[in-house]
Design an enzyme around this catalytic site. Structure first.
Site, PDB file in Angstrom:
ATOM      1  N   ARG A  31      -4.223  -9.948  15.872  1.00 31.67           N
ATOM      2  CA  ARG A  31      -2.909  -9.354  16.152  1.00 31.67           C
ATOM      3  C   ARG A  31      -3.068  -8.427  17.342  1.00 31.67           C
ATOM      4  NH1 ARG A  31       0.227  -7.973  10.531  1.00 31.67           N
ATOM      5  NH2 ARG A  31      -0.490  -9.798   9.357  1.00 31.67           N
ATOM      6  N   HIS A  43      -9.701  -9.226   0.328  1.00 30.49           N
ATOM      7  CA  HIS A  43      -8.296  -9.607   0.198  1.00 30.49           C
ATOM      8  C   HIS A  43      -8.171 -11.039   0.690  1.00 30.49           C
ATOM      9  CE1 HIS A  43      -3.860  -8.871   1.523  1.00 30.49           C
ATOM     10  NE2 HIS A  43      -4.019  -9.901   0.730  1.00 30.49           N
ATOM     11  N   GLU A  45      -3.345   0.432 -12.156  1.00 32.11           N
ATOM     12  CA  GLU A  45      -4.325  -0.655 -12.085  1.00 32.11           C
ATOM     13  C   GLU A  45      -5.711  -0.055 -11.926  1.00 32.11           C
ATOM     14  OE1 GLU A  45      -3.795  -3.435  -8.893  1.00 32.11           O
ATOM     15  OE2 GLU A  45      -2.117  -4.431  -9.860  1.00 32.11           O
ATOM     16  N   ARG A  51       7.961 -14.741   1.277  1.00 38.71           N
ATOM     17  CA  ARG A  51       8.463 -14.925   2.650  1.00 38.71           C
ATOM     18  C   ARG A  51       7.418 -15.667   3.471  1.00 38.71           C
ATOM     19  NH1 ARG A  51       6.058  -9.684   2.646  1.00 38.71           N
ATOM     20  NH2 ARG A  51       4.184  -9.800   3.890  1.00 38.71           N
ATOM     21  N   GLY A  53       0.779  -1.241   0.000  1.00 35.10           N
ATOM     22  CA  GLY A  53       0.000   0.000   0.000  1.00 35.10           C
ATOM     23  C   GLY A  53       0.810   1.291   0.000  1.00 35.10           C
TER      24      GLY A  53
HETATM   25  C1  MV4 Z   1      -5.785  -2.575  -4.823  1.00 33.00           C
HETATM   26  C2  MV4 Z   1      -7.047  -2.237  -4.313  1.00 33.00           C
HETATM   27  C3  MV4 Z   1      -8.064  -2.036  -5.209  1.00 33.00           C
HETATM   28  N1  MV4 Z   1      -7.835  -2.137  -6.543  1.00 33.00           N
HETATM   29  N2  MV4 Z   1      -5.617  -2.675  -6.144  1.00 33.00           N
HETATM   30  C4  MV4 Z   1      -3.409  -2.395  -0.692  1.00 33.00           C
HETATM   31  C5  MV4 Z   1      -2.149  -3.065  -0.293  1.00 33.00           C
HETATM   32  C6  MV4 Z   1      -1.562  -3.648  -1.530  1.00 33.00           C
HETATM   33  N3  MV4 Z   1      -1.161  -4.998  -1.291  1.00 33.00           N
HETATM   34  C7  MV4 Z   1      -2.613  -3.535  -2.571  1.00 33.00           C
HETATM   35  N4  MV4 Z   1      -3.734  -2.869  -1.986  1.00 33.00           N
HETATM   36  C8  MV4 Z   1      -4.852  -2.656  -2.704  1.00 33.00           C
HETATM   37  N5  MV4 Z   1      -4.739  -2.787  -4.032  1.00 33.00           N
HETATM   38  C9  MV4 Z   1      -6.618  -2.449  -6.976  1.00 33.00           C
HETATM   39  N6  MV4 Z   1      -6.407  -2.516  -8.280  1.00 33.00           N
HETATM   40  C10 MV4 Z   1      -7.194  -2.129  -2.946  1.00 33.00           C
HETATM   41  C11 MV4 Z   1      -6.097  -2.321  -2.138  1.00 33.00           C
HETATM   42  C12 MV4 Z   1      -6.366  -2.138  -0.760  1.00 33.00           C
HETATM   43  C13 MV4 Z   1      -6.345  -3.192   0.105  1.00 33.00           C
HETATM   44  C14 MV4 Z   1      -6.019  -4.457  -0.336  1.00 33.00           C
HETATM   45  C15 MV4 Z   1      -5.987  -5.499   0.517  1.00 33.00           C
HETATM   46  C16 MV4 Z   1      -6.308  -5.292   1.851  1.00 33.00           C
HETATM   47  C17 MV4 Z   1      -6.637  -4.048   2.312  1.00 33.00           C
HETATM   48  C18 MV4 Z   1      -6.648  -2.982   1.447  1.00 33.00           C
HETATM   49  C19 MV4 Z   1      -6.986  -1.731   1.927  1.00 33.00           C
HETATM   50  C20 MV4 Z   1      -6.983  -0.691   1.069  1.00 33.00           C
HETATM   51  C21 MV4 Z   1      -6.674  -0.881  -0.277  1.00 33.00           C
END
Ligand code: MV4
Length: 504
Positions: A341, A209, A201, A295, A166
């Protein structure tokens, strides 16, 4: 690799790795910073060596010193844990150059997945679905990105190529605001990673997630251990994880398709050892590759609890060149696991980190409860590292049983000396949306408030009095935090009935 492993980490994960080594009959070498002289991982290891001053860059990030200590102490392997040096391809390579086994993937796999644009391009070629966005591995200039943006469509996300987790992310709602946001994202990425490269993206709103745990040995065997639901986060910090995912539920077909795609993504980079494929999943159950974490992850215990696989032991066996002890057919999910956590932070004050000495602590125990921690009463929580005190993991036959067990465990858990987010988890366990599995990645930040959760709750004068006495007794200005016993207006049985009605 010989029979001695250096653990290049601290806290609960260092302790977790030492425990696996002990059970395998492997000697352990701890490293520590000046702030961690009295830390648990130092006490648990067979030998321990000082790295340097408290700041990470002077201690746990000193790959050169760590390799020196490994050579001097005769450790043939280094386990990096998570964070610090875990995803540094240059460190993995330096280990190999020193003839030390890095207990993790090859440097080339770390590098291929560490560059997020390269990762997208690589897995796409292997037939893995990615979120629509920019293609290819080269860096794109602002004018190129601005030209591609309307084709992807708004809203979209600018992400740092070197990022992940993020950092350096920007939401873009229109072409007009994009140049300024590109500038800001590049600046943040440059400051954080020394690399201002970005990619685009399409923004997936209201997605979940969900991630898949992978294990791959050096003999071409790659398996997955099912999914973890990680949607409950705040500012990209996960707060609670569970396995399986309520959203995948009994859709075994979806689970196996996600698993197969994750295996394909791992194969695309010649992956070895333990890794995790993160997916975004939309409300129609379409899933898209987000990134791969090369990891061991913080939340690995929930997978261990439902599959019975000791992931850390398997990592060590794999690094020794052994054949994996499991086939895909031998992996089954049994029951339900939830991890909270427990952080040293104040949930009533915007989750600001809380530091100081832990004066008293009582850990929850009993059936189905596991606590992974790196602290003990008398230990001082310093501001130098993350605020994770422990991970409270419970197992139940069903999700309802796991939730009831988590409530019971949170009630038993007492930590005095620093503030913790235990009250947050208690409120979460009482939340009807959590019980019903009705949450996505926005839930904690947009739909949850401690104040609303506690509205109408009774005030407990006895507890306030005990707390005041304790605080006075310790003659300290440090805040003490007593967790209130669960005096709910309904019994657990009534609550379970309610929960089951919600499920229909
Ligand atoms: C995103 C998304 C929505 N659309 N990508 C946040 C951390 C990083 N690993 C990628 N993340 C995100 N990518 C697209 N194209 C929303 C997030 C995101 C998010 C993702 C997983 C868990 C929590 C989150 C909180 C805010 C945004």
């Amino acid at each position: 690799m010989n029979n001695k492993v250096l653990i290049a980490n601290r806290g609960e994960i260092a302790v977790r790795i030492i425990r696996a080594c002990r059970e395998l009959g492997i000697q352990t070498v701890a490293v520590f910073s000046e702030a961690d002289r009295h830390a648990l991982h130092v006490r648990y290891a067979d030998e321990a060596y000082l790295l340097g001053p408290a700041p990470s860059r002077d201690s746990y990030l000193r790959g050169d010193k760590i390799i020196d200590i490994a050579l001097k102490s005769g450790a043939g392997g280094i386990h990096p844990g998570y964070g610090f040096l875990a995803e540094r391809a240059d460190f993995a390579q330096a280990c190999a150059d020193a003839n030390i086994t890095f207990i993790g993937p090859k440097p080339s796999s770390i590098a291929a997945m560490g560059d997020k644009a390269m990762a997208r391009a690589t897995v796409t070629r292997a037939g893995v679905p990615v979120v629509p966005g920019t293609e290819g591995e080269g860096s794109l200039r602002d004018d190129e990105l601005l030209a591609i943006a309307p084709e992807i469509g708004f809203p979209l996300l600018i992400k740092a190529t070197a990022g992940g987790g993020g950092k350096g992310m920007r939401e873009v709602r229109s072409l007009e605001e994009m140049p300024a946001l590109l500038h800001a994202a590049r600046r943040e990425a440059e400051a954080s990673f020394g690399d201002g490269n970005v990619y685009l993206e399409k923004l997936m709103e209201g997605a979940r997630h969900i991630e898949i745990q992978i294990l791959a040995d050096h003999h071409g065997n790659v398996i997955h251990l099912g999914e973890r639901e990680c949607s409950l986060q705040r500012r990209h910090q996960k707060l609670l994880e569970e396995s399986p995912s309520f959203f995948v539920g009994d859709d075994e077909d979806m689970r196996q398709r996600m698993g197969a795609v994750a295996v394909r993504a791992a194969l695309a980079v010649g992956y070895e050892n333990a890794g995790t494929i993160e997916f975004l999943v939309d409300k129609d159950k379409n899933f898209f590759f987000l990134e791969m974490n090369t990891r061991l992850q913080v939340e690995h215990p929930v997978t261990e609890m439902v599959t019975g696989v000791d992931i850390v032991k398997e990592q060590i066996r794999i690094a020794r060149g052994r054949q994996m002890r499991y086939t895909q057919e031998s992996i089954h999910q049994n029951g339900w696991a939830i991890e909270c956590r427990i952080n040293a932070e104040d949930p009533y004050n915007n989750f600001i980190p809380s530091t100081g000495r832990i004066t008293h602590s009582l850990l929850p125990t009993g059936p189905g409860v596991r606590v992974d921690t790196g602290v003990y009463p008398g230990f001082e929580i310093s501001p130098y590292y993350d605020s994770l005190i422990s991970k409270l993991i419970v197992w139940g036959e069903t999700r309802a049983e796991a939730i009831l067990r988590m409530r019971r465990s949170l009630e038993e858990y007492k930590i005095v000396g620093v503030r913790t987010n235990i009250p947050f988890h208690q409120n979460l366990m009482d939340s009807h949306r959590f019980m019903g599995g009705q949450f996505d990645t926005r839930f904690v930040e947009e739909r949850f408030s401690m104040e609303a959760a506690e509205e109408g709750k009774e005030i407990h004068p006895e507890i306030a009095a005990i707390m005041a006495t304790l605080v006075a007794h310790q003659q300290t200005q440090r805040a003490a935090h007593i967790i209130q016993r669960g005096e709910r207006d309904t019994s657990n049985w009534k609550w379970l009935g309610r929960w089951e009605r919600l499920q229909r």
